[in-house]
Design a protein around this motif. Structure first.
Motif, short mmCIF file in Angstrom:
data_model
loop_
_atom_site.label_atom_id
_atom_site.label_comp_id
_atom_site.label_asym_id
_atom_site.label_seq_id
_atom_site.Cartn_x
_atom_site.Cartn_y
_atom_site.Cartn_z
N TYR A 179 -5.92 16.74 6.76
CA TYR A 179 -5.75 16.86 5.32
C TYR A 179 -6.26 18.23 4.91
N LYS A 182 0.83 -1.21 0.00
CA LYS A 182 0.00 0.00 0.00
C LYS A 182 0.87 1.26 0.00
N THR A 213 -1.67 3.80 -2.04
CA THR A 213 -3.10 3.49 -2.12
C THR A 213 -3.77 3.42 -0.75
N LEU A 214 -3.22 4.10 0.23
CA LEU A 214 -3.88 4.15 1.54
C LEU A 214 -5.14 5.00 1.45
N THR A 215 -6.21 4.52 2.04
CA THR A 215 -7.46 5.28 2.06
C THR A 215 -7.44 6.27 3.22
N LEU A 216 -8.40 7.19 3.22
CA LEU A 216 -8.52 8.13 4.34
C LEU A 216 -8.75 7.39 5.64
N ASN A 217 -9.57 6.37 5.60
CA ASN A 217 -9.84 5.58 6.79
C ASN A 217 -8.57 4.90 7.30
N GLU A 218 -7.77 4.36 6.39
CA GLU A 218 -6.51 3.73 6.78
C GLU A 218 -5.54 4.75 7.37
#
Length: 85
Positions: free
Chosen positions: A52, A28, A33-38
């Motif tokens: 952010y 990742k 490709t990390l999501t906001l949740n991650e």
């Protein structure tokens, strides 16, 4: 990776804290490709806040920082001075 260096922990340790395998987290990070949740989960794992910014294309001289509080109840909007741009 910079966060791990600053916190003096390995990628493997961070992966363990968020319930990922080191291989999955590395992929990742490499692919970005990390999501906001991650990202929020990672911040919580190292006792940090995740923030952010969003910049509107028609107001490029203004920048807003949105800070998500981990209690999930509110998002704080802060208008930053122009010298941050």
């Amino acid at each position: 990776r910079k966060l791990c260096e600053k916190e003096n922990i390995s990628i493997s340790e961070l992966a363990r804290r968020i319930g990922y395998t080191p291989q999955n987290l590395n992929k990742k990070l490499q692919r970005d490709t990390l999501t906001l949740n991650e990202m929020q989960t990672i911040a919580k794992a190292v006792d940090a806040k995740y923030a952010y910014s969003i910049q509107h294309r028609n107001h490029q001289n203004e920048k807003f920082e949105l800070v998500h509080n981990f209690d999930g109840n509110k998002v704080q909007e802060v208008k930053l001075p122009n010298f941050y741009l």
